[in-house]
Write a protein that holds these residues in place. Structure first.
Motif, PDB file in Angstrom:
ATOM      1  N   PRO A  30      26.214 -63.223 110.224  1.00  0.00           N
ATOM      2  CA  PRO A  30      25.067 -62.451 110.705  1.00  0.00           C
ATOM      3  C   PRO A  30      23.798 -62.777 109.927  1.00  0.00           C
ATOM      4  O   PRO A  30      23.845 -63.238 108.780  1.00  0.00           O
ATOM      5  N   TRP A  31      22.674 -62.531 110.573  1.00  0.00           N
ATOM      6  CA  TRP A  31      21.386 -62.723 109.915  1.00  0.00           C
ATOM      7  C   TRP A  31      21.237 -61.692 108.804  1.00  0.00           C
ATOM      8  O   TRP A  31      21.832 -60.622 108.861  1.00  0.00           O
ATOM      9  N   PRO A  32      20.426 -61.983 107.793  1.00  0.00           N
ATOM     10  CA  PRO A  32      20.188 -60.989 106.737  1.00  0.00           C
ATOM     11  C   PRO A  32      19.586 -59.715 107.331  1.00  0.00           C
ATOM     12  O   PRO A  32      18.837 -59.756 108.298  1.00  0.00           O
ATOM     13  N   SER A  33      19.914 -58.573 106.735  1.00  0.00           N
ATOM     14  CA  SER A  33      19.449 -57.303 107.280  1.00  0.00           C
ATOM     15  C   SER A  33      18.058 -56.920 106.790  1.00  0.00           C
ATOM     16  O   SER A  33      17.443 -56.017 107.337  1.00  0.00           O
ATOM     17  N   PHE A  34      17.553 -57.576 105.774  1.00  0.00           N
ATOM     18  CA  PHE A  34      16.227 -57.217 105.275  1.00  0.00           C
ATOM     19  C   PHE A  34      15.147 -57.969 106.047  1.00  0.00           C
ATOM     20  O   PHE A  34      15.366 -59.041 106.581  1.00  0.00           O
ATOM     21  N   ILE A  35      13.977 -57.379 106.106  1.00  0.00           N
ATOM     22  CA  ILE A  35      12.827 -58.014 106.748  1.00  0.00           C
ATOM     23  C   ILE A  35      11.797 -58.267 105.657  1.00  0.00           C
ATOM     24  O   ILE A  35      11.298 -57.315 105.049  1.00  0.00           O
ATOM     25  N   PRO A  36      11.483 -59.516 105.393  1.00  0.00           N
ATOM     26  CA  PRO A  36      10.524 -59.795 104.321  1.00  0.00           C
ATOM     27  C   PRO A  36       9.138 -59.261 104.688  1.00  0.00           C
ATOM     28  O   PRO A  36       8.713 -59.303 105.841  1.00  0.00           O
ATOM     29  N   GLN A  37       8.463 -58.714 103.709  1.00  0.00           N
ATOM     30  CA  GLN A  37       7.119 -58.186 103.915  1.00  0.00           C
ATOM     31  C   GLN A  37       6.108 -59.316 103.741  1.00  0.00           C
ATOM     32  O   GLN A  37       6.190 -60.095 102.801  1.00  0.00           O
TER      33      GLN A  37
END
Length: 48
Positions: A30-37
């Protein structure tokens, strides 16, 4: 490790150990769950 590489290693290990080939599907990680700011500062152009 890529899905292709993992599958290749599983097939190679089964072949070297004289086992039947496993039945599997293509399930990528799966893709990482965090969204970079993204910090974007406002740039203003002043006329000289």
């Amino acid at each position: 490790m890529s899905c292709f590489r993992r599958g290749y290693l599983v097939i190679k290990a089964a072949f070297l150990n004289h086992l039947t080939l496993p039945q599997a599907g293509f399930f990528p990680e799966p893709w990482p769950s965090f969204i970079p700011q993204l910090n974007v500062s406002q740039i203003t152009l002043s006329s000289a």
